[in-house]
Design a protein around this motif. Structure first.
Motif, PDB file in Angstrom:
ATOM      1  N   ARG A 252     105.923 -76.736 -14.727  1.00  0.00           N
ATOM      2  CA  ARG A 252     106.241 -78.167 -14.765  1.00  0.00           C
ATOM      3  C   ARG A 252     105.976 -78.875 -13.423  1.00  0.00           C
ATOM      4  N   GLY A 253     106.099 -80.172 -13.456  1.00  0.00           N
ATOM      5  CA  GLY A 253     106.134 -80.967 -12.234  1.00  0.00           C
ATOM      6  C   GLY A 253     104.819 -81.485 -11.746  1.00  0.00           C
ATOM      7  N   GLY A 254     103.701 -80.827 -12.117  1.00  0.00           N
ATOM      8  CA  GLY A 254     102.406 -81.242 -11.608  1.00  0.00           C
ATOM      9  C   GLY A 254     101.840 -80.226 -10.622  1.00  0.00           C
TER      10      GLY A 254
ATOM     11  N   TRP B 170      98.352 -61.786 -18.052  1.00  0.00           N
ATOM     12  CA  TRP B 170      98.833 -62.415 -16.826  1.00  0.00           C
ATOM     13  C   TRP B 170      98.947 -63.917 -17.077  1.00  0.00           C
ATOM     14  N   GLY B 171     100.157 -64.447 -16.978  1.00  0.00           N
ATOM     15  CA  GLY B 171     100.379 -65.870 -17.199  1.00  0.00           C
ATOM     16  C   GLY B 171     100.149 -66.668 -15.934  1.00  0.00           C
ATOM     17  N   LEU B 172      99.391 -67.761 -16.055  1.00  0.00           N
ATOM     18  CA  LEU B 172      99.028 -68.582 -14.898  1.00  0.00           C
ATOM     19  C   LEU B 172      99.916 -69.812 -14.751  1.00  0.00           C
ATOM     20  N   GLY B 173     100.664 -70.164 -15.799  1.00  0.00           N
ATOM     21  CA  GLY B 173     101.500 -71.348 -15.703  1.00  0.00           C
ATOM     22  C   GLY B 173     102.241 -71.596 -16.990  1.00  0.00           C
ATOM     23  N   ASN B 174     103.131 -72.592 -16.955  1.00  0.00           N
ATOM     24  CA  ASN B 174     103.934 -72.943 -18.115  1.00  0.00           C
ATOM     25  C   ASN B 174     104.179 -74.446 -18.112  1.00  0.00           C
ATOM     26  N   GLU B 175     103.822 -75.104 -19.222  1.00  0.00           N
ATOM     27  CA  GLU B 175     104.094 -76.531 -19.390  1.00  0.00           C
ATOM     28  C   GLU B 175     103.550 -77.340 -18.211  1.00  0.00           C
ATOM     29  N   ASN B 176     102.324 -77.038 -17.833  1.00  0.00           N
ATOM     30  CA  ASN B 176     101.717 -77.742 -16.705  1.00  0.00           C
ATOM     31  C   ASN B 176     101.257 -79.146 -17.069  1.00  0.00           C
ATOM     32  N   ASP B 177     101.498 -79.533 -18.332  1.00  0.00           N
ATOM     33  CA  ASP B 177     101.241 -80.911 -18.737  1.00  0.00           C
ATOM     34  C   ASP B 177     102.481 -81.786 -18.564  1.00  0.00           C
ATOM     35  N   TRP B 178     103.516 -81.244 -17.915  1.00  0.00           N
ATOM     36  CA  TRP B 178     104.803 -81.942 -17.752  1.00  0.00           C
ATOM     37  C   TRP B 178     104.866 -82.501 -16.329  1.00  0.00           C
ATOM     38  N   PRO B 179     104.640 -83.809 -16.131  1.00  0.00           N
ATOM     39  CA  PRO B 179     104.586 -84.365 -14.770  1.00  0.00           C
ATOM     40  C   PRO B 179     105.978 -84.617 -14.199  1.00  0.00           C
ATOM     41  N   GLY B 180     105.998 -85.146 -12.961  1.00  0.00           N
ATOM     42  CA  GLY B 180     107.270 -85.606 -12.431  1.00  0.00           C
ATOM     43  C   GLY B 180     107.550 -85.351 -10.974  1.00  0.00           C
ATOM     44  N   ASP B 181     106.972 -84.324 -10.363  1.00  0.00           N
ATOM     45  CA  ASP B 181     107.301 -84.012  -8.977  1.00  0.00           C
ATOM     46  C   ASP B 181     106.530 -84.864  -7.975  1.00  0.00           C
ATOM     47  N   PHE B 182     105.413 -85.446  -8.406  1.00  0.00           N
ATOM     48  CA  PHE B 182     104.538 -86.159  -7.474  1.00  0.00           C
ATOM     49  C   PHE B 182     104.130 -87.506  -8.079  1.00  0.00           C
TER      50      PHE B 182
ATOM     51  N   ASP C  83     101.261 -88.842  -8.281  1.00  0.00           N
ATOM     52  CA  ASP C  83     100.010 -88.745  -9.023  1.00  0.00           C
ATOM     53  C   ASP C  83     100.032 -87.507  -9.911  1.00  0.00           C
ATOM     54  N   PHE C  84      99.571 -87.656 -11.152  1.00  0.00           N
ATOM     55  CA  PHE C  84      99.414 -86.534 -12.069  1.00  0.00           C
ATOM     56  C   PHE C  84      97.954 -86.500 -12.494  1.00  0.00           C
ATOM     57  N   ASP C  85      97.181 -85.614 -11.844  1.00  0.00           N
ATOM     58  CA  ASP C  85      95.729 -85.583 -12.015  1.00  0.00           C
ATOM     59  C   ASP C  85      95.348 -84.372 -12.861  1.00  0.00           C
ATOM     60  N   LYS C  86      94.974 -84.606 -14.095  1.00  0.00           N
ATOM     61  CA  LYS C  86      94.637 -83.504 -15.003  1.00  0.00           C
ATOM     62  C   LYS C  86      93.434 -82.706 -14.503  1.00  0.00           C
ATOM     63  N   GLU C  87      92.458 -83.391 -13.913  1.00  0.00           N
ATOM     64  CA  GLU C  87      91.252 -82.692 -13.446  1.00  0.00           C
ATOM     65  C   GLU C  87      91.583 -81.757 -12.283  1.00  0.00           C
ATOM     66  N   LYS C  88      92.489 -82.174 -11.410  1.00  0.00           N
ATOM     67  CA  LYS C  88      92.885 -81.282 -10.318  1.00  0.00           C
ATOM     68  C   LYS C  88      93.664 -80.078 -10.847  1.00  0.00           C
ATOM     69  N   ILE C  89      94.496 -80.316 -11.853  1.00  0.00           N
ATOM     70  CA  ILE C  89      95.217 -79.187 -12.471  1.00  0.00           C
ATOM     71  C   ILE C  89      94.220 -78.252 -13.139  1.00  0.00           C
ATOM     72  N   ARG C  90      93.240 -78.776 -13.833  1.00  0.00           N
ATOM     73  CA  ARG C  90      92.214 -77.944 -14.460  1.00  0.00           C
ATOM     74  C   ARG C  90      91.466 -77.119 -13.413  1.00  0.00           C
ATOM     75  N   ALA C  91      91.115 -77.743 -12.309  1.00  0.00           N
ATOM     76  CA  ALA C  91      90.363 -77.034 -11.271  1.00  0.00           C
ATOM     77  C   ALA C  91      91.179 -75.889 -10.700  1.00  0.00           C
ATOM     78  N   PHE C  92      92.474 -76.138 -10.451  1.00  0.00           N
ATOM     79  CA  PHE C  92      93.298 -75.071  -9.887  1.00  0.00           C
ATOM     80  C   PHE C  92      93.578 -73.989 -10.930  1.00  0.00           C
ATOM     81  N   MET C  93      93.753 -74.382 -12.187  1.00  0.00           N
ATOM     82  CA  MET C  93      93.938 -73.386 -13.244  1.00  0.00           C
ATOM     83  C   MET C  93      92.696 -72.494 -13.347  1.00  0.00           C
ATOM     84  N   SER C  94      91.526 -73.083 -13.231  1.00  0.00           N
ATOM     85  CA  SER C  94      90.284 -72.300 -13.256  1.00  0.00           C
ATOM     86  C   SER C  94      90.220 -71.329 -12.083  1.00  0.00           C
ATOM     87  N   GLU C  95      90.658 -71.805 -10.918  1.00  0.00           N
ATOM     88  CA  GLU C  95      90.673 -70.920  -9.744  1.00  0.00           C
ATOM     89  C   GLU C  95      91.606 -69.732  -9.967  1.00  0.00           C
ATOM     90  N   LEU C  96      92.800 -69.998 -10.502  1.00  0.00           N
ATOM     91  CA  LEU C  96      93.738 -68.902 -10.756  1.00  0.00           C
ATOM     92  C   LEU C  96      93.206 -67.945 -11.814  1.00  0.00           C
TER      93      LEU C  96
END
Length: 818
Positions: free
Chosen positions: A388-390, A420-432, A434-447
């Motif tokens: 969560r959180g972004g 191996w799980g890379l994340g959970n509910e990463n579509d749940w914004p709130g900590d920042f 800006d909530f940038d889906k493309e940046k989340i996608r890029a980091f998910m790809s890296e992981l």
């Protein structure tokens, strides 16, 4: 370009969190002082205290490790749980038996940011509450013993540890997560003595083909090499599940501190690991230099798994329906600081339910959990706490990379692990902002690429982030049919729709909250309010008890009765879906969360199959009836103290059993034999309509599986008297030696028990007795909703007189004297 960046990052990153196997490992359990506060620095933890002087305060308390400093306040209904610093201190008796050996502190887990001091010297730090890590204190110990301050410690070494779970946006997991971010040294802490040359880590990669004709074991290792030894001999023994040596390798070695491949071992037709037969091979390793020998022992297993495209899961070439649940590291009275015995009890309870799969949510867990999954036969999805959180900045991402690296490094030897799980509910914004889906996608790809670089034999996965579902190998969408959206009868079609959308599907998280001990004769009174055809995914805000669409989570009664229906339906449907890989019910055990203060047990997510103290709820036996192979039978409603209805009215009595047939007896008279049919909902056809008599009723079942029979028996009170509005609370007591069980009942103006009363009550005590509360259970919370007009709590009697009170808004308070 991405792969090159990953390689450079791996070369630059020093893995400090390794599980050290060595000659001597000693758990540091006792003789700890703890302060739930911050200090100005380590000197305040170790300075001498003179009685009556300012240095004698603040007051420290004696604790044992593991210890969580949110052991009680996580579920205290009147406060926010503590998030801040806490200090631990002790004096160590260091006796390393090895000449030129190393002395290492091994943390199995401490939350969430930790600094370690020998006297006042900082010797190590770590950020991350769930991965293992180590601190080499050899030099610091030697330096301290040479200092003038050492004399007053009489040869012992003062150690101080500062843990801190303060909210931090640049740290995972997010404080928006639906679980507490605990603080403390809440997993074991060990002193490890190693020779100058010893194993740092050993990695085992066991593979086999689907037919199991040949097995391949790759062994790699890194070493502690304090004297920079160039010449050594390494010996590897591979033992089969009967402890017979099947292969031995002995060779010269130049030991390095970086990981190096040692050997590759081939064996014909290995005994394969599976949930039904969790057969483990043992690997014994020795490294020898001169007259010093260091040893390492670990287990591995040969198995082959595959997720078919849009189809089922295969293990060792055959379909296996994954029958799973989830685990949080959380328990009544101790929070995250579970001891080994309780962990074993919990995992065995899962296996006895018929579980063959578990998702470890939402973080790397105690190494004993993984060992038990190997030995019990429970396949594993383990994940990092990017929850969560972004997405934060560089510090945030470095921690995620580090925790993924450590999780894979520390747990890749376990044959139980497949995902191996890379994340959970990463579509749940709130900590920042800006909530940038493309940046989340890029980091998910890296992981995703990092996970495959570290371990090519497992797959990656996430749950609930649709805009990243094409990145990972296996995807789990949000399907909460019958709880957060829609009706549970929509479960099958929603699942088939989602299976078609991704190559590899798994259904993690489904279920319902239930307040233990609360039942209903008509648990689906609200069902017509619930819209169908609008989806069954959970959306932001659906967990709240107010607002939004009509849903079971808001409009239902949170009874065990409704949860039984929902689980029963899901399990019977899963038997009719040949393309389903499997599912995991959320969650095995009730756990604490800061996001749910208004729940019947405040601050507790109550979706557990068992309560927070491991007491099974009714749904435990529903799972057994579908998943277990050994014969079982359970009369639904053991903890349903009072049923209600009209005189002579036929009441439904259910039996959950995996036996082909069962015969029910009510007050000694047979009600007939029923045949089991899993598609005959509810209870697979094992249900009878029988008139109960006012007062006590004895219910007994005899279930048969060929010549084998199993029985179950319970007693119900049947109430025919009608009740009105509750007006008063009546308290009863039952002495149990040093403790007393206190019960409260809500009665109407005529003294009739109000069986639908769900008022929140508050327990209090005046005098010397103390409430056994802040446990996060229906019978261990100072504030709790009534279940069928009743509740209970225990008190420690102590000495002298005391008065226990149960109060609720608008009702006369109930009192009893001890």
């Amino acid at each position: 370009m991405m792969r090159k960046a990953l390689s450079l990052w791996l070369l630059a990153f020093t893995i400090t969190s390794q599980a050290i196997k060595a000659q001597q490992t000693i758990r540091i359990t006792n003789q700890w002082d703890f302060l739930k506060s911050d200090l100005g620095g380590p000197w305040e933890a170790v300075r001498p205290a003179t009685e009556g002087s300012p240095e004698a305060v603040p007051l420290w308390q004696k604790v044992t490790i593991p210890h969580c400093f949110n052991d009680r306040d996580a579920v205290d209904p009147d406060v926010n749980y503590y998030q801040g610093a806490g200090w631990y201190r002790t004096n160590l008796d260091i006796k390393n038996p090895y000449q030129n050996g190393r002395t290492i502190l091994h943390f199995l887990g401490a939350g969430q940011k930790t600094n370690v001091y020998v006297y006042t010297q900082k010797v190590g730090s770590h950020t991350g509450g769930y991965d293992e890590w180590t601190v080499d204190i050899t030099d610091a110990v030697e330096n301290f013993l040479k200092s003038p301050d050492a004399k007053r410690y009489k040869g012992k070494i003062p150690l101080a540890i500062r843990c801190d779970n303060t909210r931090d946006q640049e740290m995972i997991p997010s404080s928006m997560s639906d679980f507490n971010v605990y603080g403390g040294v809440y997993r074991p802490l060990e002193i490890v003595y190693t020779p100058a040359l010893s194993f740092k880590e050993v990695h085992l990669q066991a593979t086999t083909d689907a037919a199991g004709n040949e097995g391949q074991l790759l062994v790699s290792a890194s070493f502690i090499n304090a004297l920079n030894t160039k010449d050594a001999t390494i010996e590897i023994n591979l033992l089969d599940p009967r402890s017979q040596v099947v292969k031995t390798v002995k060779q010269a070695l130049t030991p390095g501190t970086a990981e190096q491949q040692i050997t590759s071992i081939s064996i014909k037709k290995p005994v394969r690991w599976s949930p039904d037969q969790p057969q483990l091979y043992k690997v014994q390793a020795k490294i020898i230099s001169g007259d010093v020998t260091a040893e390492w022992t670990g287990n591995t297993g040969f198995r082959h798994f595959k997720f078919e495209e849009h189809g089922p899961f295969l293990l060792n070439g055959k379909r296996l329906l994954l029958r799973g649940t989830h685990r949080h590291e959380d328990h009544a009275g101790v929070a995250a600081a579970m001891d080994d015995a309780t962990i074993r009890e919990e995992m065995i309870l899962m296996k006895k339910m018929g579980t063959n799969f578990i998702r470890l949510g939402h973080y790397q867990q105690h190494p004993l959990v993984l060992q038990l999954c190997d030995s019990l036969g429970i396949l594993v999805w383990e994940e990092i706490p990017w929850c969560r959180g972004g997405l934060g900045g560089d510090i945030y991402k470095d921690q995620a990379r580090r925790m993924l690296t450590n999780m894979i490094s520390q747990h890749r030897n376990h044959p139980a692990v497949i995902l191996w799980g890379l994340g959970n509910e990463n579509d749940w914004p709130g900590d920042f902002p800006d909530f940038d889906k493309e940046k989340i996608r890029a980091f998910m790809s890296e992981l995703h690429q990092l996970a495959h670089h570290l371990d090519s034999t497992r797959l990656t996965t996430i749950r609930r982030c649709d805009f990243c579902k094409d990145i990972v190998d296996v995807y789990s969408p949000s399907i909460w049919a019958g709880w957060y959206r829609g009706r549970y009868t929509e479960y099958k079609q929603e699942s088939l729709n989602e299976i078609a959308k991704v190559k590899h599907f798994f259904h993690a998280e489904w279920g319902a909250d239930s307040h233990q001990g609360r039942y209903a004769e008509n648990p689906e009174f609200f069902i017509q309010k619930i819209a169908t055809g609008k989806g069954t995914d959970e959306r932001t805000g659906d967990f709240a008890l107010t607002g939004g669409n009509a849903r079971a989570s808001k409009d239902g009664d949170w009874s065990e009765s409704y949860a039984v229906n929902l689980v029963d339906w899901h399990l019977k449907e899963q038997e009719t879906m040949p393309t389903l890989t499997g599912s995991a019910y959320w969650v095995f055990k009730d756990f604490s969360t800061p996001l749910r203060p208004e729940n019947p047990v405040p601050y507790v997510n109550q979706k557990g199959i068992v309560a927070r103290d491991l007491t099974p709820k009714e749904i435990y036996f529903v799972f057994q009836s579908y998943w277990l192979t050994q014969p079982m039978a359970h009369i639904y409603g053991h903890s349903w103290p009072v049923r209600w209805g009209n005189e002579g009215e036929a009441k439904e009595i259910r039996v959950y059993s995996n036996c082909p047939e069962a015969e029910l007896f009510v007050n000694g008279k047979s009600a007939g034999v029923k045949k089991r049919d899993s598609q005959n909902f509810p209870a697979a056809g094992l249900r009878w309509n029988v008139a109960l008599q006012t007062g006590q009723n004895n219910i007994r079942v005899v279930a048969r599986n060929g010549k084998a029979t199993v029985t179950d028996e319970t007693t119900w009170t049947y109430q025919t008297a009608k009740w009105g509005k509750p007006v008063k609370l009546v308290v009863e007591k039952e002495n149990q030696g040093n403790t007393t069980l206190i019960k409260v009942k809500a009665l109407d103006a005529n003294g009739v028990l109000c069986l639908d009363a769900a008022n929140q009550i508050t327990w209090s005590v005046a005098g010397n007795a103390t409430l056994i509360d802040d446990l996060g259970t229906a019978g261990g919370s100072r504030k709790v909703q009534l279940a069928n007009g009743q509740a209970s709590i225990r008190v420690v009697n102590n000495t002298g007189k005391s008065v226990v009170a149960a109060a609720a808004s608008g009702l006369t308070t109930g009192l009893t004297e001890l």
